[in-house]
Design a protein around this motif. Structure first.
Motif, mmCIF file in Angstrom:
data_model
loop_
_atom_site.group_PDB
_atom_site.id
_atom_site.type_symbol
_atom_site.label_atom_id
_atom_site.label_comp_id
_atom_site.label_asym_id
_atom_site.label_seq_id
_atom_site.Cartn_x
_atom_site.Cartn_y
_atom_site.Cartn_z
ATOM 1 N N ILE A 198 0.839 -1.197 0.000
ATOM 2 C CA ILE A 198 0.000 0.000 0.000
ATOM 3 C C ILE A 198 0.874 1.246 0.000
ATOM 4 O O ILE A 198 0.599 2.218 -0.720
ATOM 5 C CB ILE A 198 -0.949 -0.005 1.212
ATOM 6 C CG1 ILE A 198 -2.036 -1.071 1.029
ATOM 7 C CG2 ILE A 198 -1.595 1.369 1.405
ATOM 8 C CD1 ILE A 198 -3.029 -1.159 2.167
ATOM 9 N N ALA A 199 1.948 1.231 0.794
ATOM 10 C CA ALA A 199 2.866 2.372 0.843
ATOM 11 C C ALA A 199 3.475 2.633 -0.539
ATOM 12 O O ALA A 199 3.565 3.793 -0.991
ATOM 13 C CB ALA A 199 3.970 2.109 1.871
ATOM 14 N N GLN A 200 3.874 1.561 -1.229
ATOM 15 C CA GLN A 200 4.447 1.713 -2.561
ATOM 16 C C GLN A 200 3.427 2.287 -3.542
ATOM 17 O O GLN A 200 3.748 3.140 -4.375
ATOM 18 C CB GLN A 200 4.958 0.360 -3.064
ATOM 19 C CG GLN A 200 6.169 -0.165 -2.305
ATOM 20 C CD GLN A 200 6.599 -1.549 -2.787
ATOM 21 O OE1 GLN A 200 6.215 -1.978 -3.882
ATOM 22 N NE2 GLN A 200 7.383 -2.239 -1.975
ATOM 23 N N THR A 201 2.195 1.808 -3.439
ATOM 24 C CA THR A 201 1.140 2.297 -4.331
ATOM 25 C C THR A 201 0.868 3.778 -4.103
ATOM 26 O O THR A 201 0.728 4.557 -5.058
ATOM 27 C CB THR A 201 -0.169 1.506 -4.107
ATOM 28 O OG1 THR A 201 0.070 0.121 -4.350
ATOM 29 C CG2 THR A 201 -1.262 1.997 -5.035
ATOM 30 N N VAL A 202 0.798 4.173 -2.830
ATOM 31 C CA VAL A 202 0.538 5.580 -2.497
ATOM 32 C C VAL A 202 1.635 6.477 -3.055
ATOM 33 O O VAL A 202 1.366 7.533 -3.641
ATOM 34 C CB VAL A 202 0.419 5.751 -0.959
ATOM 35 C CG1 VAL A 202 0.431 7.232 -0.592
ATOM 36 C CG2 VAL A 202 -0.855 5.095 -0.451
ATOM 37 N N VAL A 203 2.888 6.045 -2.907
ATOM 38 C CA VAL A 203 4.024 6.830 -3.429
ATOM 39 C C VAL A 203 3.976 6.874 -4.949
ATOM 40 O O VAL A 203 4.182 7.929 -5.572
ATOM 41 C CB VAL A 203 5.362 6.230 -2.935
ATOM 42 C CG1 VAL A 203 6.537 6.902 -3.642
ATOM 43 C CG2 VAL A 203 5.494 6.384 -1.431
ATOM 44 N N HIS A 204 3.696 5.714 -5.562
ATOM 45 C CA HIS A 204 3.655 5.626 -7.028
ATOM 46 C C HIS A 204 2.578 6.523 -7.615
ATOM 47 O O HIS A 204 2.769 7.145 -8.676
ATOM 48 C CB HIS A 204 3.431 4.183 -7.445
ATOM 49 C CG HIS A 204 3.350 3.992 -8.932
ATOM 50 N ND1 HIS A 204 4.449 4.095 -9.765
ATOM 51 C CD2 HIS A 204 2.280 3.726 -9.754
ATOM 52 C CE1 HIS A 204 4.075 3.905 -11.021
ATOM 53 N NE2 HIS A 204 2.758 3.674 -11.037
ATOM 54 N N LEU A 205 1.436 6.616 -6.936
ATOM 55 C CA LEU A 205 0.334 7.441 -7.432
ATOM 56 C C LEU A 205 0.511 8.914 -7.103
ATOM 57 O O LEU A 205 -0.259 9.757 -7.573
ATOM 58 C CB LEU A 205 -0.998 6.945 -6.834
ATOM 59 C CG LEU A 205 -1.465 5.559 -7.288
ATOM 60 C CD1 LEU A 205 -2.694 5.129 -6.496
ATOM 61 C CD2 LEU A 205 -1.767 5.541 -8.780
ATOM 62 N N GLY A 206 1.504 9.208 -6.289
ATOM 63 C CA GLY A 206 1.749 10.605 -5.917
ATOM 64 C C GLY A 206 0.709 11.172 -4.973
ATOM 65 O O GLY A 206 0.447 12.379 -4.972
ATOM 66 N N ILE A 207 0.118 10.308 -4.143
ATOM 67 C CA ILE A 207 -0.909 10.738 -3.200
ATOM 68 C C ILE A 207 -0.243 11.324 -1.960
ATOM 69 O O ILE A 207 0.652 10.703 -1.380
ATOM 70 C CB ILE A 207 -1.817 9.559 -2.804
ATOM 71 C CG1 ILE A 207 -2.520 8.992 -4.045
ATOM 72 C CG2 ILE A 207 -2.857 9.991 -1.777
ATOM 73 C CD1 ILE A 207 -3.207 7.666 -3.807
ATOM 74 N N ASP A 208 -0.652 12.505 -1.576
ATOM 75 C CA ASP A 208 -0.040 13.194 -0.441
ATOM 76 C C ASP A 208 -0.796 12.875 0.850
ATOM 77 O O ASP A 208 -1.889 13.364 1.079
ATOM 78 C CB ASP A 208 -0.040 14.707 -0.694
ATOM 79 C CG ASP A 208 0.678 15.484 0.412
ATOM 80 O OD1 ASP A 208 1.413 14.832 1.193
ATOM 81 O OD2 ASP A 208 0.501 16.709 0.486
ATOM 82 N N LEU A 209 -0.164 12.055 1.679
ATOM 83 C CA LEU A 209 -0.715 11.747 3.001
ATOM 84 C C LEU A 209 0.178 12.298 4.105
ATOM 85 O O LEU A 209 0.102 11.862 5.257
ATOM 86 C CB LEU A 209 -0.868 10.225 3.176
ATOM 87 C CG LEU A 209 -1.832 9.496 2.232
ATOM 88 C CD1 LEU A 209 -1.843 8.004 2.549
ATOM 89 C CD2 LEU A 209 -3.239 10.068 2.336
ATOM 90 N N SER A 210 0.996 13.270 3.710
ATOM 91 C CA SER A 210 1.973 13.810 4.665
ATOM 92 C C SER A 210 1.316 14.501 5.855
ATOM 93 O O SER A 210 1.887 14.553 6.947
ATOM 94 C CB SER A 210 2.916 14.791 3.952
ATOM 95 O OG SER A 210 2.169 15.862 3.364
ATOM 96 N N GLY A 211 0.118 15.014 5.666
ATOM 97 C CA GLY A 211 -0.553 15.713 6.771
ATOM 98 C C GLY A 211 -1.338 14.785 7.681
ATOM 99 O O GLY A 211 -2.021 15.250 8.594
ATOM 100 N N ILE A 212 -1.241 13.476 7.416
ATOM 101 C CA ILE A 212 -2.004 12.484 8.193
ATOM 102 C C ILE A 212 -1.035 11.539 8.896
ATOM 103 O O ILE A 212 -0.068 11.066 8.287
ATOM 104 C CB ILE A 212 -2.946 11.678 7.268
ATOM 105 C CG1 ILE A 212 -3.901 12.619 6.533
ATOM 106 C CG2 ILE A 212 -3.721 10.640 8.069
ATOM 107 C CD1 ILE A 212 -4.733 11.934 5.465
ATOM 108 N N THR A 213 -1.290 11.266 10.149
ATOM 109 C CA THR A 213 -0.476 10.310 10.886
ATOM 110 C C THR A 213 -0.813 8.899 10.422
ATOM 111 O O THR A 213 -1.971 8.485 10.460
ATOM 112 C CB THR A 213 -0.732 10.417 12.404
ATOM 113 O OG1 THR A 213 -0.479 11.766 12.825
ATOM 114 C CG2 THR A 213 0.173 9.468 13.168
#
Length: 279
Positions: A236-251
């Motif tokens: 899931i982490a790889q997919t999120v990075v690959h898609l360029g999804i910004d979850l930086s503001g979420i713990t």
């Protein structure tokens, strides 16, 4: 002979029921005592409507017959009968009526005309049984979807001030709405300040699922609570990075246990093992 050729069937109701029961028995579409009562009620109402209709087969009498056959079809469906067997139920009745008409009407033209009208009435009712069956199935499926949705989105109070919502299955727009409503209501009911969304049971995260999660987090924050997402597996982490999804503001945390520990730190709580008392 009456002008209403089909109306004469009422005079031979008992014989018709006997023939109908035999045909049902031979076709394997019977259902014992319960069906016998249903069949008597249907035959009586149907033959009364024929006798009173004066060849107007859209009368109020026939509306009662149609309501009854829809009810019988629904009842038979719940007892395990298929749409084909429900149709066979009426086709057998039509066959029984045709047999009696053949004995009563010697004029081939009049017999043809009577059977033609009988076919039109019964065929229309047969279509109704299919429609009733489909509506019943749709109602059951809709209810099951709602029940499964409620079961798969339980909000759990794991600690005073901390709630958790384990999400199982794929998130779509309608389900996200249920998730948000359940979570926000539980936050209000418990006065919790931290909510944990565990996505260990979510098979895959794409951009759409991520947007649904972000919306849920935003709604939680508007309620004055902090949100932690747990269950971030490596894929899931790889997919999120690959898609360029910004979850930086979420713990985000890898596991529910880690998310719970983070929640304890936020609330300045510590869980310690109690020392064994030596007597």
């Amino acid at each position: 002979m009456q002008n209403n050729l089909l109306g004469v069937l009422k005079e031979h109701e008992n014989k018709l029921l006997t023939i109908w029961s035999q045909i049902l028995l031979e076709s394997g579409s019977g259902d014992g005592a319960m069906e016998e009562e249903e069949s008597k009620e249907f035959a009586s109402l149907f033959l009364n409507a024929l006798a009173k209709s004066d060849e107007k087969y859209d009368s109020q009498e026939f509306e009662k017959v149609q309501d009854l056959i829809v009810g019988i079809s629904s009842s038979r469906g719940k007892r395990g009968f298929s749409p084909r067997e429900n149709a066979q139920y009426l086709i057998s009745f039509k066959e029984a009526c045709s047999q009696i008409l053949s004995d009563l009407i010697s004029d081939s033209a009049k017999l043809y005309d009577a059977n033609l009208k009988l076919n039109a009435i019964i065929d229309d009712m047969t279509i109704m049984t299919f429609e009733a069956f489909m509506r019943g199935r749709e109602d059951i499926i809709s209810r099951q979807v709602d029940e499964i949705s409620e079961i798969s989105t339980p909000v759990i109070t794991v600690w005073d001030g901390i709630v958790a919502l384990p999400i199982i299955g794929t998130l779509d727009s309608s389900r996200t709405q249920v998730v948000m409503e359940s979570l926000l209501q539980q936050i209000v009911d418990t006065g919790s300040s931290i909510a944990i969304l565990d996505i260990s049971g979510v098979p895959a995260v794409d951009s759409l699922v991520a947007q649904h999660l972000i919306k849920t987090v935003s709604a939680t924050r508007l309620m004055g609570a902090e949100c932690i997402i747990s269950g971030i597996r490596p894929e899931i982490a790889q997919t999120v990075v690959h898609l360029g999804i910004d979850l930086s503001g979420i713990t985000t945390k890898a596991s529910l246990a880690s998310a719970l520990q983070t929640a304890f730190d936020m609330l300045q709580l510590a869980v310690v093992k109690r020392k064994k008392i030596v007597e």
